[in-house]
Design an enzyme around this catalytic site. Structure first.
Site, PDB file in Angstrom:
ATOM      1  N   ARG A   1       6.445  17.525  -6.845  1.00 52.12           N
ATOM      2  CA  ARG A   1       7.455  18.308  -6.148  1.00 52.12           C
ATOM      3  C   ARG A   1       7.520  19.699  -6.767  1.00 52.12           C
ATOM      4  O   ARG A   1       7.558  19.843  -7.999  1.00 52.12           O
ATOM      5  CB  ARG A   1       8.836  17.639  -6.231  1.00 52.12           C
ATOM      6  CG  ARG A   1       8.945  16.342  -5.436  1.00 52.12           C
ATOM      7  CD  ARG A   1       8.912  16.601  -3.945  1.00 52.12           C
ATOM      8  NE  ARG A   1       9.057  15.388  -3.145  1.00 52.12           N
ATOM      9  CZ  ARG A   1       8.037  14.665  -2.686  1.00 52.12           C
ATOM     10  NH1 ARG A   1       6.788  15.030  -2.967  1.00 52.12           N
ATOM     11  NH2 ARG A   1       8.251  13.593  -1.948  1.00 52.12           N
TER      12      ARG A   1
ATOM     13  N   GLU B   1       8.420  25.607   1.015  1.00 56.21           N
ATOM     14  CA  GLU B   1       7.187  25.368   1.768  1.00 56.21           C
ATOM     15  C   GLU B   1       7.448  25.541   3.265  1.00 56.21           C
ATOM     16  O   GLU B   1       8.320  24.846   3.809  1.00 56.21           O
ATOM     17  CB  GLU B   1       6.650  23.964   1.470  1.00 56.21           C
ATOM     18  CG  GLU B   1       6.289  23.782   0.013  1.00 56.21           C
ATOM     19  CD  GLU B   1       5.949  22.352  -0.373  1.00 56.21           C
ATOM     20  OE1 GLU B   1       5.474  22.147  -1.496  1.00 56.21           O
ATOM     21  OE2 GLU B   1       6.172  21.436   0.465  1.00 56.21           O
TER      22      GLU B   1
ATOM     23  N   HIS C   1       0.153  21.672   0.112  1.00 61.04           N
ATOM     24  CA  HIS C   1       0.815  20.357   0.157  1.00 61.04           C
ATOM     25  C   HIS C   1       0.005  19.367   1.002  1.00 61.04           C
ATOM     26  O   HIS C   1       0.519  18.732   1.923  1.00 61.04           O
ATOM     27  CB  HIS C   1       2.237  20.479   0.690  1.00 61.04           C
ATOM     28  CG  HIS C   1       3.123  19.339   0.262  1.00 61.04           C
ATOM     29  ND1 HIS C   1       4.463  19.470   0.025  1.00 61.04           N
ATOM     30  CD2 HIS C   1       2.846  18.028   0.021  1.00 61.04           C
ATOM     31  CE1 HIS C   1       4.982  18.307  -0.332  1.00 61.04           C
ATOM     32  NE2 HIS C   1       4.014  17.408  -0.337  1.00 61.04           N
TER      33      HIS C   1
END
Length: 317
Positions: A236, A265, A284
């Protein structure tokens, strides 16, 4: 029942099928849902499926028909679970679907930091080898992993899988573990966080984001790292103080960082890590192999089916 998928695109951009879910009820599938349209789209839903579309207390209060929320991820902090519980709404997640894919990506980042295969390939394609006076060249130091120490923060399923890969490369493995961890695999030693940051040649983050782990990687812990050490984060983004990490990278106080997650993000254009030295960032995607997404979809649909059959599974509410 009326089923609504709020943001199905990242799970299924077109290479998987929603047919099994559609067989369970009247089904509306949206690729993306901004907060402004969530309530309109979910108004008649008894079952909501979400990945990143937030369902806070306000949204849950405004949806009187809602009986079930299925999160198509392991983390479920986008849902106000307490508000759902007060309403008797079942919330489920999908654990363990991406363990091997995330571990694989962790090492993809590490190997790029140590071997620079991608950047050297770009140099070759730009003509650097053709112009070279020698039969080989390298533009960055090349680092052998055998004999180095991998420090893993968080030793759940993914942390253990990363540890297995590290040992396959001949690395020593130390781990900072939660109090609930009572046993470690053979040849894995436990270490306190500060000791781990001091001893490790590679620090890899695999712990959840909580109030106590936010900015776990701060200026003080970064100062403990060896100047030859690397930091990896496939967990994270807010685990890391990004300004502090950019500072030590730009000053050359650690060798590099490989990140698959950031604090926001998509990132803001002024995120200092986007221009930091020796910093590899991927969008990601560690979770997103087709195999992992297929497992994720299968379990997410199974969660809905089990709820409809009166035997809900993977409940987090």
């Amino acid at each position: 029942m009326n089923i609504v998928v709020l943001d199905g695109h990242t799970l299924n951009p077109g290479d998987l099928s929603w047919e099994e879910l559609k067989a369970l009820g009247q089904c509306a599938i949206y690729e993306r849902s901004t907060p402004a349209v969530v309530l309109k789209r979910a108004a008649d839903a008894q079952i909501l499926v979400t990945n990143k579309a937030p369902l806070g207390r306000e949204e849950i209060r405004a949806l009187p028909n809602l009986r079930y929320i299925g999160v198509t991820a392991t983390g479920y902090n986008i849902v106000d679970v307490a508000a759902a519980r007060e309403r008797g709404i079942v919330v489920t997640n999908v654990p363990a679907y991406g363990t091997r894919s995330v571990a694989q990506h962790t090492f993809a980042l590490l190997l790029e930091l140590t071997q620079h295969a991608g950047s050297h390939s770009q140099s070759v394609r730009a003509g650097a080898w053709v112009r070279s006076p020698d039969w080989c060249f390298w533009e960055h130091p090349l680092v052998e992993l055998d004999g180095l120490t991998m420090g893993i923060v968080g030793f759940g399923r993914i942390g253990r899988a990363v540890g297995e890969l590290a040992q396959a490369f001949g690395m020593h493995v130390i781990a900072a573990v939660s109090p609930r961890t009572t046993e470690l695999p053979r040849n894995v030693s436990s270490a306190g966080l500060d000791s781990l940051f001091s001893a490790a040649d590679v620090v890899s983050l695999h712990c959840p984001l909580t109030d106590s782990t936010r900015h776990l990687v701060n200026a003080a812990r970064l100062a403990r790292m060896k100047p030859t050490a690397f930091l990896l984060n496939t967990s994270r983004g807010p685990l890391v103080d990004e300004a502090a990490l950019a500072d030590v990278l730009n000053a050359g106080r650690i060798a590099g960082a490989g990140l698959d997650v950031l604090s926001a993000e998509p990132p803001r254009p002024d995120n200092p890590l986007l221009t930091a030295r020796n910093c590899i960032i991927t969008p990601h995607q560690a979770w997103a192999t087709r195999a992992a997404r297929a497992r994720l979809m299968s379990v997410a649909i199974s969660n809905v089916r089990s709820f409809l059959e009166g035997k809900a599974q993977n409940i987090v509410s």
